[in-house]
Design a protein around this motif. Structure first.
Motif, PDB file in Angstrom:
ATOM      1  N   CYS A  27       0.916  -1.035   0.051  1.00  0.00           N
ATOM      2  CA  CYS A  27      -0.119   0.092   0.045  1.00  0.00           C
ATOM      3  C   CYS A  27       0.925   1.213  -0.037  1.00  0.00           C
ATOM      4  N   ALA A  28       0.588   2.056  -0.824  1.00  0.00           N
ATOM      5  CA  ALA A  28       1.576   3.262  -1.079  1.00  0.00           C
ATOM      6  C   ALA A  28       1.370   4.507   0.132  1.00  0.00           C
ATOM      7  N   HIS A  29       0.289   4.381   0.681  1.00  0.00           N
ATOM      8  CA  HIS A  29      -0.068   5.558   1.476  1.00  0.00           C
ATOM      9  C   HIS A  29      -0.576   5.178   3.115  1.00  0.00           C
ATOM     10  N   ASN A  30       0.138   4.050   3.407  1.00  0.00           N
ATOM     11  CA  ASN A  30       0.316   4.020   4.957  1.00  0.00           C
ATOM     12  C   ASN A  30       1.770   3.448   5.244  1.00  0.00           C
ATOM     13  N   SER A  31       2.099   3.520   6.506  1.00  0.00           N
ATOM     14  CA  SER A  31       3.521   3.257   6.828  1.00  0.00           C
ATOM     15  C   SER A  31       3.862   1.692   6.734  1.00  0.00           C
ATOM     16  N   LEU A  32       2.695   0.896   7.111  1.00  0.00           N
ATOM     17  CA  LEU A  32       2.955  -0.492   7.164  1.00  0.00           C
ATOM     18  C   LEU A  32       3.179  -1.301   5.849  1.00  0.00           C
ATOM     19  N   GLY A  33       2.355  -0.405   4.745  1.00  0.00           N
ATOM     20  CA  GLY A  33       2.198  -1.033   3.356  1.00  0.00           C
ATOM     21  C   GLY A  33       1.166  -2.022   3.533  1.00  0.00           C
ATOM     22  N   VAL A  34       0.261  -2.032   4.462  1.00  0.00           N
ATOM     23  CA  VAL A  34      -0.663  -3.088   4.555  1.00  0.00           C
ATOM     24  C   VAL A  34      -2.073  -2.728   3.884  1.00  0.00           C
ATOM     25  N   LYS A  35      -2.801  -3.696   3.368  1.00  0.00           N
ATOM     26  CA  LYS A  35      -4.096  -3.349   2.673  1.00  0.00           C
ATOM     27  C   LYS A  35      -5.274  -3.951   3.620  1.00  0.00           C
ATOM     28  N   GLY A  36      -5.150  -5.237   3.929  1.00  0.00           N
ATOM     29  CA  GLY A  36      -6.464  -5.877   4.528  1.00  0.00           C
ATOM     30  C   GLY A  36      -6.474  -7.356   3.869  1.00  0.00           C
TER      31      GLY A  36
END
Lengths: 265, 791
Positions: free
Chosen positions: B730-739
């Motif tokens: 994920c480009a917009h959170n620090s962890l790069g996580v999506k779900g």
């Protein structure tokens, strides 16, 4: 559930006495149908006579060509019985396919036969194998025992003691399950005995379990699946619900009967 | 983190499972308050009727009964709706009142009519049988078309059964594109109604303390703060500081425990009136007629293509069943969580969707695992499969030809969303390899030799989760923001309690979130506690749904940990007599750069609480930081599901032989938990495709009101799943996580049905409704080819 008086007699005579002494009593065997019915408040018996404490109702005996199963013998015990597996493997397999392990460890042959649920498995075995249902008063041939939906030849207060099955030459049971409940949507038991071939169907009939004479006569002269490929039970006599129309049930009866014939052992 | 560690990427066993697997979970029904009473809710047995009278006299004087209340007694606000959708003409949706206990009329089987409160549950239930309700039966509208035709009005006061008539896109422009298309493929799609069936039925315990005027509600909720807000502010007028809501261990939600339900308000409202705590526990039968249902769309869709099979335009018309009342999230499901997903993984330049939301005399319908995205994915992936057939292209060629390329991100779709990352070719490639698509033909022949039909089906899907950027959802009609909050409290000896506004009802947050702390603060798992579910402990929370806990709740924890580290650096700098900018923090140790002077995390924590020489004007004691995180965008998990089925043409039985899921869920924190989530999602997706379907009769009676008729999936309905990941960050959170919570349920249903259609295509079966039960398949075979079915 509503309140009721509870009895746990240790003999058949005491059980029958407790039942006849009750205003609106009922026997409870494994309780697999009765207990959920009570919990949903769909039944309100005054007395419950629990048959679980009567030793003489338990057990399986093989004598000559007859397998006798005590009324309080669980489906699990029948399924696992080496005697039944050897004498009538199709019957052991049928018992092993009833419900789930919890049901098989509580539910009994006497309870199932007495309840005569139109989707129960045992009635088909009783009819096809020509079983005899022994009660505290008499012996009733299976053909005369199952009289309609949840109806049997049992008189008020009469209780099943055992069910005796003559050993067939070959037999097989094929069940097509209701995907939701896993009861028999259609179950076909085929048995070949010295007296001919019998075909009994559960799960499908408007009046519960029934035999299919057309299939029996076709199979008596030619014991092969092909012999009944074109024999269909009239859909007008069959159940219809969201899981299976009468037409679909009719179709499945032929398919399952063919598979049972192919599986005869 | 080294292999075998407990940080990001480690398959740490779930710490919560010890209590769950040993029967020591603390669920709402396990909670018993001193002097507790029991509530039974009498529900309508009619789908639609006037309440001419409700005589509670005999019930009130029945043994053990403390009180009986009806809608006439309960002068409170109605249950509120959290989203407002506007029709295409600009008018707001119709929002009829939803009283907790019915007033004047009942509108679905299961609508609460009265509550009996007694010393025991059995006494309450006994007394409820003595309530005489005089119903004036009215014709029920069950099917959406009948409702639209106005055959009977669910809510007389609004004069229509149409809740809203919403659109997205430019219809005129779309029609122009269709007029110029080389080929148009059309499809009719029904997304079958589902009944959630969480393992734990709902329950609620309401309590009132006369000495402090404080209320407490224990409830089976996915979001206790939201319940406090909705019930306190809109229904019962109890200010937050006098209302505590606790959602303890919760045994599954799948969306159905997001919403504010009548029973929560009833037990809380009645508690001071009875003067004792009140427990209500739903039984399974009542759960079928009172938990919000899911899905239930009827759609028409068409795709315009050029001669190469390139998608030019998509037009969709959908009717969405709202049920009898608007549940908390209901209006947004078929709009902002559905129509905005219709681009899927494809670069379709023009999309138009019209959605009519319709009231019927059925249980309210709301978000259920996937919420809108499964409906969009099913429609799109069934349509794409049909497009391929009609264009003479392979199922993969048509998809590859239309994928948004991996170098096109950020990608703005024509339906409001901007995707940040993804690589759809990569997930398809990997899925084909994992599935052994190359071996399909040999397997098909082997099945055929046994008289069975074998088929393969694809679904290359995308979903939007990490719900949601407050600005975006605010513009879409959400009445709340959808940020998340966290507090990281470092204790004097260096252990940590994390208070999260997310809520775990099976997801394993106590493990996954602790892994974030291990990674960031360098602590062992045994020093970390994750706390959630109590409004008196957690500052605030929006809760868990829409696969948002890690992408939003986890980011809030990361933000709070950043604050902790920054504060700790100040403390370390002070004690180590160094400049704050020279302090480095790594693996749980604060070091003065370029020196061997250092302090362990625990030493800094102790110093924070024993601040003998702190410069008070510069440094506060304590180490306890709070954060709110509002996501910048939705996250966009996607992937490829491939299903292979075998169909018995004699009986119509479908058996899933292979199920492959290669999902891009962003960075994986705990691969074991992710795989478990995907397995569960696949089970629900296959359940929808083959087994589950809610059936009402024409009078509005629920035919599938128990497990005798509602077909829940069982383990033997499934093969062993092949679940893997192929990620982009994920480009917009620090962890790069999506779900990962919903992808299984979103991606799989069309893969299953496409496989069934593929298996039967040559027999003339070109469409298949869900659930593809044996009877449904047999009927389709019979209709397509009577000779085959009669065999």
């Amino acid at each position: 559930m509503y309140d009721f008086a509870y009895h746990k007699p240790s003999s058949v005579a005491d059980a029958v006495a407790a039942r006849s002494g009750a205003e609106d009593g009922t026997f409870v065997a494994g309780g697999m149908t009765l207990v959920p019915t009570l919990k949903q408040r769909l039944a309100q018996p005054s007395d419950l006579v629990d048959l679980g404490g009567i030793g003489e109702l338990h057990g399986i005996t093989v004598s000559g060509d007859t397998v006798t199963i005590g009324a309080m013998t669980t489906h699990g015990a029948v399924a696992k019985s080496a005697e039944v597996q050897s004498a009538i493997p199709a019957l052991a397999a049928l018992a092993g396919g009833i419900g789930d392990p919890q049901v098989r460890n509580r539910g009994t042959i006497g309870g199932s036969v007495a309840n005569n649920d139109p989707a129960a498995d045992y009635p088909a075995a009783c009819m096809a194998l020509g079983a005899t249902i022994k009660t505290d008063k008499r012996e009733v041939p299976a053909d005369e025992f199952f009289t309609g939906l949840f109806e049997t030849a049992l008189d008020e207060g009469e209780m099943i003691v055992s069910v005796s099955f003559p050993k067939p030459e070959k037999a097989a049971y094929q069940k097509f399950i209701n995907p939701a409940s896993r009861y028999a949507l259609v179950g076909v038991f085929v048995a070949k005995t010295g007296g001919g071939v019998k075909v009994a169907v559960t799960g499908a009939g408007q009046d519960g379990v029934f035999r299919v004479p057309e299939m029996e006569s076709a199979l008596s002269s030619n014991l092969s699946a092909d012999a009944i490929a074109d024999v269909a039970v009239d859909a007008d006599t069959l159940n219809s619900d969201i899981h299976a129309s009468a037409e679909y049930r009719s179709h499945l009866i032929t398919v399952m009967a063919k598979r049972a014939v192919a599986a005869l052992s | 983190m080294p292999e075998g560690g407990t940080g990001i990427g480690a398959a740490v066993k779930r710490v919560e499972d010890k209590r769950f697997l040993t029967g020591r979970g603390n669920y709402t029904d396990d909670i018993n308050r001193p002097n507790q009473t029991y509530a039974y809710i009498l529900r309508s047995s009619h789908a639609h009727a006037t309440l001419n009278s409700v005589d509670t006299g005999a019930a009130t004087s029945a043994p053990g009964v403390l009180a009986v209340f009806t809608g006439a007694d309960m002068e409170t606000g109605g249950l509120p709706c959290g989203w407002q959708v506007h029709s295409k003409d600009g008018s707001p949706m119709h929002e009829p009142p939803h009283p907790p206990l019915a007033k004047g009329k009942v509108r679905h089987v299961g609508d609460p009519v009265a509550v009996v409160i007694a010393e025991t549950y059995a006494q309450a239930k006994d007394a409820a049988e003595l309530i005489a309700v005089d119903y004036g039966e009215l014709p029920a509208v069950v099917h959406m078309n009948d409702a639209l035709a106005g055959k009977s009005l669910v809510h007389d006061e609004i004069g229509t059964n149409l809740c809203y008539d919403w659109e997205i896109g430019d219809e005129a422009q779309i029609d122009e594109a269709f007029a110029k298309a080389h080929h148009v493929t059309e499809i009719d799609i029904v997304n079958n109604r589902l009944i959630p069936n969480a393992m734990e039925p709902r329950a609620a315990v309401g309590e009132y303390d006369r000495s402090t005027d404080e209320y407490t509600l224990f409830t089976t909720s996915q979001n206790p703060h939201v319940i406090r807000l909705l019930m306190g502010a809109f229904v019962l007028s109890i200010p937050e500081h006098k209302l505590r809501v606790v959602a303890p261990d919760v045994g599954g939600g799948f969306g159905s425990k997001i919403y504010h339900y009548a029973e929560e308000a009833i037990v809380t409202w009645a508690a001071p009136r009875v003067g004792r705590p009140i427990k209500w526990t739903c039984d399974r039968s009542d759960a079928f007629i009172s938990d919000a249902h899911g899905r239930d769309h009827i759609s028409k869709a068409k795709m315009a293509m050029d001669s190469e099979g390139k998608f030019l335009a998509l037009k969709v018309e959908t009717k969405a069943n709202m049920g009898a009342y608007l549940s908390t999230f209901a209006p947004c499901v078929p709009t902002y969580l559905y129509a905005t997903l219709l681009a899927g993984v494809y670069s379709t330049p023009l999309i138009y969707c019209n959605v009519k939301a319709i009231f019927t005399n059925t249980v309210p319908v709301d978000a259920y695992r996937g919420a809108g995205r499964p409906e969009a994915t099913y429609l799109l992936e069934r349509l794409v499969a049909k497009c391929a057939r009609e264009m003479g292209m392979s199922q993969t060629d048509i998809r590859r030809a239309n994928f948004i390329p991996a170098d096109a991100f950020p990608y703005q779709t024509p339906v409001a969303l901007q995707y940040d990352s993804g690589n759809y070719t990569a997930t398809l490639d990997k899925a084909e390899s994992v599935h052994d698509v190359a071996g399909f033909e040999a397997r098909r022949k082997e099945s055929e030799a046994r008289g069975k039909r074998r088929g393969i089906g694809y679904s290359t899907y995308l979903e939007a989760c990490g719900i949601a950027p407050s600005a975006v959802v605010g513009s879409l009609g959400a009445r709340a923001g959808l940020y998340e909050s966290a507090e990281v409290r470092v204790h004097p000896t260096g252990s940590v309690t994390v208070f999260t506004g997310s809520h775990s009802h099976g997801q394993g947050h106590e493990t996954t979130f602790a892994q974030l702390v291990c990674e960031r603060l360098g602590l062992p798992m045994s020093n970390i506690e994750i706390s959630h579910g109590d409004t008196n402990k957690v500052q605030f929370g929006m809760g868990t749904y829409g696969s948002r806990s890690l992408a939003v709740g986890g980011e809030a924890i990361m933000k709070a940990m950043d604050k902790v580290v920054n504060k700790a650096k100040k403390i370390a700098a002070h004690i180590l007599e160094a400049s704050e900018s020279d302090i480095e923090f790594k693996d749980g140790t604060f070091t003065v750069a370029g020196t061997d002077r250092s302090m362990a995390f625990g030493e800094v924590a102790l110093a924070a609480y024993v601040p003998h020489n702190f410069p008070h004007d510069e440094l506060e004691p304590g180490l306890d930081e709070k954060a709110f995180y509002d996501p910048l965008n939705f996250t966009f998990p996607g992937g490829c599901h491939i299903c292979e089925v075998e169909v018995d043409p004699d009986t119509g039985v479908v058996s899933v032989q292979r199920m492959t899921a290669v999902d891009d869920v962003g960075r994986v924190i705990n691969p074991m938990i992710v795989e478990g989530q995907i397995h569960g999602g696949l089970a629900q997706g296959i359940g929808q495709a083959l087994l589950e379907g809610c059936v009402y009769d024409a009078d509005g009676q629920l035919v599938t009101g128990s497990y005798m008729d509602y077909c829940m999936p069982r383990a033997d309905n499934f093969p062993s799943f092949s679940a893997g990941t192929e990620i982009t960050l994920c480009a917009h959170n620090s962890l790069g996580v999506k779900g990962c919570g919903e992808v299984g349920a979103i991606g799989s249903p069309p893969a299953v049905i496409n496989a069934v259609v593929d298996a039967l295509w040559d027999l003339g079966v070109h469409d298949m409704p869900m659930p593809a039960s044996p009877q449904t398949v047999w009927k389709a075979l019979k209709a397509a080819s009577p000779a085959v079915a009669a065999e």
